[in-house]
Design a protein around this motif. Structure first.
Motif, PDB file in Angstrom:
ATOM      1  N   ARG A  48     -69.196 -16.947  42.755  1.00 44.26           N
ATOM      2  CA  ARG A  48     -69.346 -18.213  42.022  1.00 44.26           C
ATOM      3  C   ARG A  48     -68.309 -19.215  42.500  1.00 44.26           C
ATOM      4  O   ARG A  48     -68.601 -20.396  42.659  1.00 44.26           O
ATOM      5  CB  ARG A  48     -69.165 -17.981  40.522  1.00 44.26           C
ATOM      6  N   ALA A  87     -69.341 -20.642  45.725  1.00 42.38           N
ATOM      7  CA  ALA A  87     -70.451 -21.572  45.498  1.00 42.38           C
ATOM      8  C   ALA A  87     -69.917 -22.913  44.999  1.00 42.38           C
ATOM      9  O   ALA A  87     -70.376 -23.977  45.436  1.00 42.38           O
ATOM     10  CB  ALA A  87     -71.440 -20.982  44.491  1.00 42.38           C
ATOM     11  N   ASP A  98     -70.541 -26.432  47.066  1.00 45.45           N
ATOM     12  CA  ASP A  98     -71.379 -27.508  46.543  1.00 45.45           C
ATOM     13  C   ASP A  98     -71.510 -27.361  45.026  1.00 45.45           C
ATOM     14  O   ASP A  98     -72.278 -26.533  44.542  1.00 45.45           O
ATOM     15  CB  ASP A  98     -72.775 -27.460  47.196  1.00 45.45           C
ATOM     16  N   VAL A 134     -72.794 -29.376  42.762  1.00 42.17           N
ATOM     17  CA  VAL A 134     -74.080 -29.770  42.187  1.00 42.17           C
ATOM     18  C   VAL A 134     -75.101 -28.649  42.364  1.00 42.17           C
ATOM     19  O   VAL A 134     -75.820 -28.277  41.434  1.00 42.17           O
ATOM     20  CB  VAL A 134     -74.581 -31.078  42.836  1.00 42.17           C
ATOM     21  N   LEU A 135     -75.121 -28.083  43.563  1.00 34.60           N
ATOM     22  CA  LEU A 135     -76.047 -26.975  43.817  1.00 34.60           C
ATOM     23  C   LEU A 135     -75.671 -25.762  42.964  1.00 34.60           C
ATOM     24  O   LEU A 135     -76.539 -25.080  42.422  1.00 34.60           O
ATOM     25  CB  LEU A 135     -76.037 -26.620  45.312  1.00 34.60           C
ATOM     26  N   ALA A 136     -74.372 -25.499  42.835  1.00 34.95           N
ATOM     27  CA  ALA A 136     -73.929 -24.364  42.026  1.00 34.95           C
ATOM     28  C   ALA A 136     -74.468 -24.495  40.599  1.00 34.95           C
ATOM     29  O   ALA A 136     -74.979 -23.532  40.027  1.00 34.95           O
ATOM     30  CB  ALA A 136     -72.406 -24.275  42.018  1.00 34.95           C
ATOM     31  N   GLU A 137     -74.386 -25.700  40.042  1.00 35.37           N
ATOM     32  CA  GLU A 137     -74.897 -25.908  38.681  1.00 35.37           C
ATOM     33  C   GLU A 137     -76.411 -25.708  38.654  1.00 35.37           C
ATOM     34  O   GLU A 137     -76.942 -25.120  37.722  1.00 35.37           O
ATOM     35  CB  GLU A 137     -74.586 -27.332  38.215  1.00 35.37           C
ATOM     36  N   ALA A 138     -77.082 -26.200  39.707  1.00 33.53           N
ATOM     37  CA  ALA A 138     -78.541 -26.119  39.737  1.00 33.53           C
ATOM     38  C   ALA A 138     -79.031 -24.679  39.795  1.00 33.53           C
ATOM     39  O   ALA A 138     -80.165 -24.394  39.425  1.00 33.53           O
ATOM     40  CB  ALA A 138     -79.101 -26.916  40.917  1.00 33.53           C
ATOM     41  N   ILE A 139     -78.190 -23.753  40.267  1.00 30.22           N
ATOM     42  CA  ILE A 139     -78.618 -22.355  40.249  1.00 30.22           C
ATOM     43  C   ILE A 139     -77.924 -21.587  39.119  1.00 30.22           C
ATOM     44  O   ILE A 139     -77.798 -20.373  39.161  1.00 30.22           O
ATOM     45  CB  ILE A 139     -78.402 -21.650  41.611  1.00 30.22           C
ATOM     46  N   GLY A 140     -77.505 -22.336  38.108  1.00 27.02           N
ATOM     47  CA  GLY A 140     -77.097 -21.700  36.857  1.00 27.02           C
ATOM     48  C   GLY A 140     -75.641 -21.304  36.755  1.00 27.02           C
ATOM     49  O   GLY A 140     -75.277 -20.541  35.877  1.00 27.02           O
ATOM     50  N   ILE A 141     -74.796 -21.804  37.649  1.00 35.32           N
ATOM     51  CA  ILE A 141     -73.375 -21.454  37.572  1.00 35.32           C
ATOM     52  C   ILE A 141     -72.640 -22.481  36.710  1.00 35.32           C
ATOM     53  O   ILE A 141     -72.744 -23.681  36.950  1.00 35.32           O
ATOM     54  CB  ILE A 141     -72.755 -21.392  38.984  1.00 35.32           C
ATOM     55  N   ASP A 142     -71.911 -21.992  35.710  1.00 38.31           N
ATOM     56  CA  ASP A 142     -71.143 -22.883  34.835  1.00 38.31           C
ATOM     57  C   ASP A 142     -69.858 -23.274  35.571  1.00 38.31           C
ATOM     58  O   ASP A 142     -68.879 -22.542  35.573  1.00 38.31           O
ATOM     59  CB  ASP A 142     -70.818 -22.160  33.523  1.00 38.31           C
ATOM     60  N   VAL A 143     -69.904 -24.435  36.220  1.00 34.70           N
ATOM     61  CA  VAL A 143     -68.814 -24.841  37.111  1.00 34.70           C
ATOM     62  C   VAL A 143     -67.501 -24.994  36.346  1.00 34.70           C
ATOM     63  O   VAL A 143     -66.457 -24.478  36.765  1.00 34.70           O
ATOM     64  CB  VAL A 143     -69.182 -26.149  37.845  1.00 34.70           C
TER      65      VAL A 143
END
Lengths: 339, 240
Positions: A190, A193, A197, A199-208
């Motif tokens: 994570r 990720a 990126d 934005v992409l990390a959030e888009a695949i469900g990672i709580d940044v």
């Protein structure tokens, strides 16, 4: 989590421990070299923590030394004023420092790259001022001297000489094992990720934000343990030990060795930590050399010494297959990282 | 058919620009919904608002019976609403394998991960199985778009929002992508943004037309093509 901790006991890591212990024993005859090695070990520990933040997550935390300072002053205060055992005082101070670190960092966790670095610079500055200002706790610019070394519980004696060196060696190794375990865990994935990126990390469900907060906490633990050991090893703590320049030199060890590679920061710390001791008579020159190194590394070797080496080695086909299984870091192809 | 996705009265203003003006969109489960409009008409803003990247001024969004208004992007993704980006977004410096494994983390957490056979089948379908060790940034754009799709499907989405899925592709690749998207319908519901009518006509069951942030038409592609306002304001212009 246990699975990942067990994965930390790899042959490479055990070899590293053996090498470090051997080194500590070899130099123990000469107190000066032994001391330099001890400081180098603390630097490795710090660099491993900074690597989690800077290398794996892409957060340049310039408040790192400040957080180490909170823990150092906390430990020293609990030991010298309250008479606590080091082994009770240190965890309490480290946790306290990490909590303070996260709280101070909270507003900046939504920031990235340059802006995060800038806000951590402000935090470091405030902490440095705090160390000078709260004379009752820190003894201000004069610093606290004659700090006793950690006690060996139930024996009435303290760590000293080679025993203390080996303690630092083990602490450094433990920090590397922990970094290894984190890098090979889903948490480590994570972090990478988020670095690559957000934005992409959030888009695949990672709580940044949550993961940034977590890594900030974990990184602060490294800083804190190092701070407590540093103060008791040197026997002296002053605001200068935990200032912006200290943060920068830890960052430099990571960048010099190779951000986001496991061994890079170790190489960086081994090369750079002894430099100030070699240049003791030329104090100003030391800062000039550090400045020049920072620029040289950013321009010439964005992947770091070890990272660049790794990139060359990876081009060799026979090693390629083996190395491709080692994940966590990025392929350091010399491309400039914006962090 | 039940409503999978309901957006009511969405409004968003950027300074003097009204990006979304009281937009209502309903998508039923299993339906492929298209959204068209010229550049700057608010299509991407609409998707950004739905997936939580963009805070709305007003309006509500329900997805699969849940209010997701103002919910942060990672939670929207976890709820089963995946999205792709207009400019392809992958972890360019990581390998294809690492990209896919990172995308699988969410379901790993939920112990609902894709079975090995499902993964193999998915990668075979998207023709990525021979590219697993490649650095993602070295892939062709078409491969990157397929990787993007594979990463989303690793999350078992109920609905996937595609922002110009054929943008930048060569004519032959567009045809191949259209086939992939037609096959994708069997896996999840699709919401697709395009500004070429040809793609929408072939894919979508229903089309929403957005112009300067306002919905001006909503219906089957055949009707939209005949709609006088759409012809005047969009199809008749050079955009389509």
């Amino acid at each position: 989590m246990r699975r990942y901790l067990r994965s930390a006991i790899t042959p490479q890591l055990l070899l590293l421990l053996a090498a470090a212990i051997a080194l500590a024993v070899v130099v123990s005859g000469n107190r000066f070299f032994a001391f330099v090695l001890g400081i180098t070990m603390i630097s490795i520990l710090w660099a491993a923590g900074m690597n989690l933040l800077t290398g794996y997550t892409g957060l340049v935390s310039l408040a790192f030394a400040g957080i180490a300072g909170i823990s150092a002053y906390g430990t020293v205060g609990l030991v010298m004023r309250c008479g606590w055992s080091f082994w009770l005082a240190m965890p309490v101070a480290v946790l306290g420092a990490a909590v303070v670190g996260v709280l101070l960092g909270l507003p900046s966790l939504r920031l990235k790259g340059f802006y995060f670095a800038l806000s951590s610079l402000v935090i470091q500055t405030v902490l440095s001022l705090g160390f000078v200002y709260f004379i009752g706790l820190t003894n201000g610019d004069t610093g606290i001297s004659q700090i006793p070394p950690p006690d060996i519980p139930l024996t009435g004696v303290s760590f000293h000489g080679i025993g203390f060196d080996l303690l630092l060696t083990f602490a450094a190794w433990l920090s590397l094992a922990a970094t290894w375990a984190i890098a090979h865990s889903p948490f480590g994935r994570r972090l990478v990720a988020i670095r690559e990126d957000e934005v992409l990390a959030e888009a695949i469900g990672i709580d940044v934000i949550r993961n940034k907060m977590l890594v900030f906490f974990v990184g602060s633990l490294y800083a804190g343990v190092g701070g407590a050991l540093y103060a008791t090893y040197v026997g002296f703590a002053s605001p200068r030990s935990f200032d912006l320049l200290s943060s920068l030199s830890i960052w430099l060890m990571v960048a010099f060795g190779g951000r986001g590679t496991f061994m890079g920061p170790v190489v960086g710390a081994l090369i750079l930590a002894p430099v100030p001791f070699m240049l003791q008579q030329y104090d100003t020159l030391k800062d000039v050399i550090y400045g020049a190194l920072i620029i040289a590394v950013i321009v010439l070797m964005p992947g770091g010494v070890y990272g660049t080496l790794l990139a060359y080695v990876r081009r060799l086909p026979s090693l390629k297959r083996y190395l491709s299984k080692q994940r966590g870091g990025v392929p350091n192809d010399g491309s400039v990282r914006r962090s | 058919m039940t409503d999978l996705f309901v957006a009511r009265d969405l409004c968003k203003r950027f300074g003097g620009l009204q990006a979304l003006r009281n937009v209502d969109v309903v998508q039923r489960a299993g339906e492929t919904l298209g959204m068209i409009g010229p550049n700057g008409s608010g299509k991407t803003s609409f998707v950004n608002a739905v997936t939580g990247e963009l805070a709305l001024d007003s309006g509500t969004i329900d997805f699969a019976g849940r209010d997701i208004t103002g919910v942060r992007p990672h939670k929207v993704a976890r709820a089963g609403l995946a999205r792709t980006f207009q400019a392809v977004r992958i972890f360019a410096r990581l390998s294809v394998r690492d990209n896919l494994q990172t995308a699988m983390l969410v379901l790993d957490d939920a112990a609902n991960s894709l079975e090995a056979e499902e993964r193999v089948e998915l990668l075979h379908w998207l023709k990525l199985d021979h590219r697993l060790d490649a650095v993602a940034g070295s892939l062709t754009l078409f491969e990157q778009r397929r990787l993007e799709l594979a990463m989303r499907l690793m999350m078992r989405p109920q609905l996937i929002m595609l922002d110009e899925p054929v943008g930048g592709l060569a004519p032959g690749e567009i045809r191949a992508m259209m086939q992939i998207l037609n096959e994708l319908k069997a896996r999840c519901s699709i919401f697709v943004i395009e500004h070429t009518m040809r793609v929408i006509r072939e894919l979508a069951d229903r089309v929403v037309v957005l112009i300067t942030g306002e919905k001006i038409a909503d219906g089957p592609p055949v009707d939209i093509l005949k709609d006088q306002r759409v012809i005047e304001q969009y199809l008749g212009t050079a955009h389509a």
